[in-house]
Design a protein around this motif. Structure first.
Motif, PDB file in Angstrom:
ATOM      1  N   LYS A   1     -15.230  91.141  -9.434  1.00 13.38           N
ATOM      2  CA  LYS A   1     -14.967  92.550  -9.121  1.00 13.38           C
ATOM      3  C   LYS A   1     -14.346  93.258 -10.314  1.00 13.38           C
ATOM      4  CE  LYS A   1     -12.600  95.428  -5.714  1.00 13.38           C
ATOM      5  NZ  LYS A   1     -11.782  95.434  -4.487  1.00 13.38           N
TER       6      LYS A   1
ATOM      7  N   ALA B   1     -18.232  94.960  -0.015  1.00 17.24           N
ATOM      8  CA  ALA B   1     -17.023  95.211   0.762  1.00 17.24           C
ATOM      9  C   ALA B   1     -16.554  93.885   1.350  1.00 17.24           C
ATOM     10  CB  ALA B   1     -17.308  96.221   1.874  1.00 17.24           C
ATOM     11  N   GLU B   2     -15.259  93.749   1.591  1.00 17.31           N
ATOM     12  CA  GLU B   2     -14.698  92.499   2.105  1.00 17.31           C
ATOM     13  C   GLU B   2     -15.398  92.040   3.381  1.00 17.31           C
ATOM     14  OE1 GLU B   2     -12.425  90.462   0.687  1.00 17.31           O
ATOM     15  OE2 GLU B   2     -12.567  91.787  -1.024  1.00 17.31           O
TER      16      GLU B   2
ATOM     17  N   GLU C   1     -18.429  92.712   4.408  1.00 15.44           N
ATOM     18  CA  GLU C   1     -19.795  92.281   4.120  1.00 15.44           C
ATOM     19  C   GLU C   1     -19.809  90.875   3.537  1.00 15.44           C
ATOM     20  OE1 GLU C   1     -22.253  94.976   1.855  1.00 15.44           O
ATOM     21  OE2 GLU C   1     -21.115  96.668   2.625  1.00 15.44           O
ATOM     22  N   SER C   2     -18.902  90.600   2.594  1.00 16.21           N
ATOM     23  CA  SER C   2     -18.903  89.283   1.963  1.00 16.21           C
ATOM     24  C   SER C   2     -18.490  88.200   2.955  1.00 16.21           C
ATOM     25  CB  SER C   2     -17.992  89.261   0.736  1.00 16.21           C
ATOM     26  OG  SER C   2     -16.651  89.496   1.099  1.00 16.21           O
TER      27      SER C   2
END
Length: 79
Positions: A52, A66-67, A69-70
């Motif tokens: 990032k 995005a957190e 999504e990951s």
């Protein structure tokens, strides 16, 4: 898109903006220690927070998920 920045170019870019590494890290919600390590070459930015930071500094071409999504992708891959 402009080329990928070297660590020296990323440092110069921050200086040109009048931003410290600490200010950059706070602004982007990343760990200042990780930011210093990426700029020093101790972390390559291959994954996680270092990835990032490298993308935000323009040192690497990539995307930042995005957190949520990951985490979803991790769960789907692990199932």
């Amino acid at each position: 898109m402009p080329g990928i920045r070297t660590a020296a170019q990323a440092k110069a870019w921050l200086e040109h903006q009048g931003k410290s590494v600490q200010a950059f890290a706070r602004e982007h919600g990343v760990d200042p220690a990780t930011t210093y390590q990426v700029l020093a070459g101790r972390k390559k930015g291959r994954r996680g927070e270092a990835h990032k930071v490298a993308v935000l500094l323009g040192m690497k071409d990539g995307i930042i998920l995005a957190e949520a999504e990951s985490q979803n992708e991790d769960q789907e891959c692990g199932s």
